[in-house]
Design a protein around this motif. Structure first.
Motif, short mmCIF file in Angstrom:
data_model
loop_
_atom_site.label_atom_id
_atom_site.label_comp_id
_atom_site.label_asym_id
_atom_site.label_seq_id
_atom_site.Cartn_x
_atom_site.Cartn_y
_atom_site.Cartn_z
N GLN A 168 79.91 -23.69 38.09
CA GLN A 168 80.44 -22.59 38.89
C GLN A 168 79.50 -22.22 40.03
OE1 GLN A 168 81.23 -19.12 36.53
NE2 GLN A 168 81.97 -17.91 38.24
N ALA A 218 79.73 -24.84 42.67
CA ALA A 218 80.97 -24.75 43.43
C ALA A 218 80.95 -23.58 44.41
CB ALA A 218 82.16 -24.60 42.49
N ALA A 272 81.39 -20.31 43.53
CA ALA A 272 82.23 -19.20 43.10
C ALA A 272 81.32 -18.06 42.67
CB ALA A 272 83.14 -19.64 41.95
N SER A 307 86.67 -14.58 42.90
CA SER A 307 86.68 -16.02 43.18
C SER A 307 86.62 -16.79 41.86
CB SER A 307 85.52 -16.41 44.08
OG SER A 307 84.27 -16.16 43.46
N TRP A 308 87.19 -18.02 41.89
CA TRP A 308 87.32 -18.81 40.65
C TRP A 308 87.05 -20.28 40.93
CZ3 TRP A 308 88.30 -16.44 36.01
CH2 TRP A 308 88.61 -15.08 36.10
N ASN A 309 86.42 -20.90 39.96
CA ASN A 309 86.19 -22.34 39.98
C ASN A 309 87.03 -22.98 38.89
OD1 ASN A 309 83.46 -24.50 38.96
ND2 ASN A 309 85.11 -24.95 40.36
N ILE A 341 88.36 -22.55 43.98
CA ILE A 341 87.62 -23.75 44.31
C ILE A 341 87.90 -24.80 43.24
CG2 ILE A 341 85.32 -24.70 44.76
CD1 ILE A 341 84.62 -21.50 45.04
N THR A 378 87.10 -28.35 41.49
CA THR A 378 86.06 -29.37 41.29
C THR A 378 86.47 -30.25 40.11
OG1 THR A 378 84.72 -27.92 39.89
CG2 THR A 378 84.23 -27.91 42.25
N ARG A 437 84.87 -28.60 47.62
CA ARG A 437 83.48 -28.62 48.05
C ARG A 437 83.03 -30.06 48.31
NH1 ARG A 437 83.50 -23.57 49.62
NH2 ARG A 437 82.97 -22.02 48.02
N ALA A 458 79.90 -30.54 44.65
CA ALA A 458 79.85 -29.50 43.62
C ALA A 458 79.62 -30.15 42.26
CB ALA A 458 81.15 -28.71 43.61
#
Length: 481
Positions: free
Chosen positions: A237, A240, A242, A247-249, A390, A392, A416, A419
């Motif tokens: 996280q 990435a 976040a 915000s969230w990964n 985000i 990944t 990203r 990441a």
């Protein structure tokens, strides 16, 4: 220019990365790790962690001037634990994150610590969590042993003396994340001797400096600050980017893991969402599903997945809201998030796939629907889900899948440039400078309207008795135009 070292101590390998302040990777290397599995048992040799970590860091730093190295941080698998003597030598193998031998201990853990776990939002521990496994290890242990999480073991080797553990790795050992201390009354009642567990600090705290002996083995310059790390999920996280509330990964690899940031602690009546503590004191809620891309390698063995992605894009790219099969891509029996259903099994609705391209697309669509349902459930719990999303993990290799996920979520998604957990640890060691994290692309949702098939999928999960009615109802409400 300064350089920071991030180390990702995973299940299958250890990876080291040297990163400068602009996010340029100046050196990286990985070494494999060996697991020993037998039914519910999953063990690793802690000494192998150290040997392979040292080999990886030596290679990663081969072309980095020693005077540029400013810090190092290590992440590790969540819930992995072992016993050591007072000098840090291992007395037991490491019981890994998914070792499930402590089934008999978990009920006593939950009966004794239930009020604390309730206050911390996750309600109940599971047999693979570290505290039940610690009780299992202590049954036959000699006096005066110490408990160590995976990164505690190598951090002690790095600095040459006892170290504190971080709140992130201590979560599954029962640490009180609100008070930032061990719940001594619970541990006393469970029979954990005083002094067994290390002190606790927040991720990002300084633990000490690399000692001369460790420097000789690892190539990390003596005197380099050693920074308290996190679990591998939190490290991903951080890598990435976040970091802001809302915000969230979302990581899709073998399985799906979703982690975000909230200002307040989230309480989940199902216990499928639990929160870590961020270095700045905010909260990092998330959960891990048992669905994901692992189904592709299982059900399409030997197939070129990149080619299938291109073929699916060519076949479906111009057909918004396409009908067709939807697969619930459960990698193994039982679901953990966004609902708890030990009896859950994979299924396909909408007919049998006609060929491998349709089979591939059905899995991707189902995984995207599970991801959307995770966000719907987090919104039901009161978490802010309005910030950056985000993506990944290995799934981001598929342009078709990335677009599909943006369409299902009905919002932009960010990719990203680099990441991974090791980068997250370099970022943490550097004091979390956001400019080390680079954006590769932002994908906007297309005109595709996938609400109807999504709600059919939600309805099937509810019909089978796995998805609670309130969660299904909230998903329908959020899908209303």
């Amino acid at each position: 220019m300064s350089v920071w070292i991030g180390i990702d101590l995973g299940t299958q390998s250890v990876r080291a990365m040297a990163v400068d302040a602009d996010g340029d990777v100046l050196g990286s290397a990985s070494r494999p790790l060996t697991s020993h599995r037998d039914g519910p048992r999953h063990e690793q040799d802690p000494e192998q962690w150290w040997r392979e970590l040292a080999a990886a860091t030596r290679e990663a730093l081969r072309d980095v001037p020693p005077e540029r190295v400013e810090g190092v941080a290590v992440d590790a698998t969540s819930g992995t634990i072992l016993l050591t003597d007072r000098d840090g030598a291992p007395l037991t193998p490491a019981l890994m994150y998914d070792d499930r031998r402590a089934t008999a201990e978990v009920e006593r853990v939950n009966e004794t610590g239930g009020p604390v776990w309730e206050r911390l939002g996750y309600r109940r521990m599971q047999p693979n969590w570290a505290l039940p496994k610690l009780l299992w290890l202590l049954r036959d242990a000699p006096p005066h042993v110490r408990a160590a999480h995976q990164n505690d073991f190598v951090n002690r080797r790095l600095v040459g003396h006892d170290v504190a553990t971080d709140l992130s790795n201590a979560l599954k050992t029962g640490v009180d994340l609100i008070g930032e201390r061990w719940p001594d009354d619970v541990l006393d009642a469970l029979g954990v001797p005083a002094g067994t567990l290390p002190d606790v600090v927040r991720p990002g705290a300084r633990l000490g400096v690399v000692c001369a002996g460790a420097a000789a083995e690892t190539g990390i310059p003596a005197g380099t600050p050693v920074i308290a790390g996190t679990t591998d999920g939190c490290a991903a996280q951080l890598g990435a980017g976040a970091r802001r509330a809302g915000s969230w990964n979302s990581v899709i690899g073998t399985t799906l893991v979703l982690k975000g940031v909230t200002e307040e602690l989230i309480h989940d009546p199902l216990g499928v969402v639990y929160s870590h503590r961020a270095p700045d004191g905010s909260w990092l809620p998330g959960g891990a599903s048992s669905t994901g891309a692992g189904v592709l390698s299982r059900d399409l063995p030997g197939r070129d997945l990149d080619a299938l992605s291109r073929q699916a894009a060519a076949r479906y790219g111009g057909r918004p809201g396409r009908p067709g099969p939807i697969t619930y891509p459960l990698v193994s029996r039982g679901e953990r998030f966004p609902f708890a259903a030990p009896e859950a099994e994979g299924f396909t609705i909408g007919g049998d796939p006609a060929d491998d391209v349709e089979r591939y697309a059905a899995v991707l669509l189902g995984a995207a629907f599970v991801e959307r349902l995770c966000f719907d459930y987090l919104d039901l719990l009161g978490a802010s889900v309005a910030g950056e999303v985000i993506l990944t993990g290995g799934a981001t290799r598929s342009a078709f899948w990335n677009q599909l996920r943006a369409d299902v979520l009905r919002r932009p998604v960010t990719l990203r440039e680099n990441a991974e957990p090791a980068l997250g640890m370099a970022v943490l060691a550097a004091g979390d400078p956001g400019h080390m994290i680079r954006t590769r692309a932002v994908i906007e949702p297309s005109a595709a309207d996938l609400r109807e098939p999504y709600l059919r999928f939600v309805g099937e999960l509810e019909r089978r008795g796995w998805l609670p009615a309130n969660a299904a109802g909230h998903a329908r409400k959020r899908s209303t135009p």
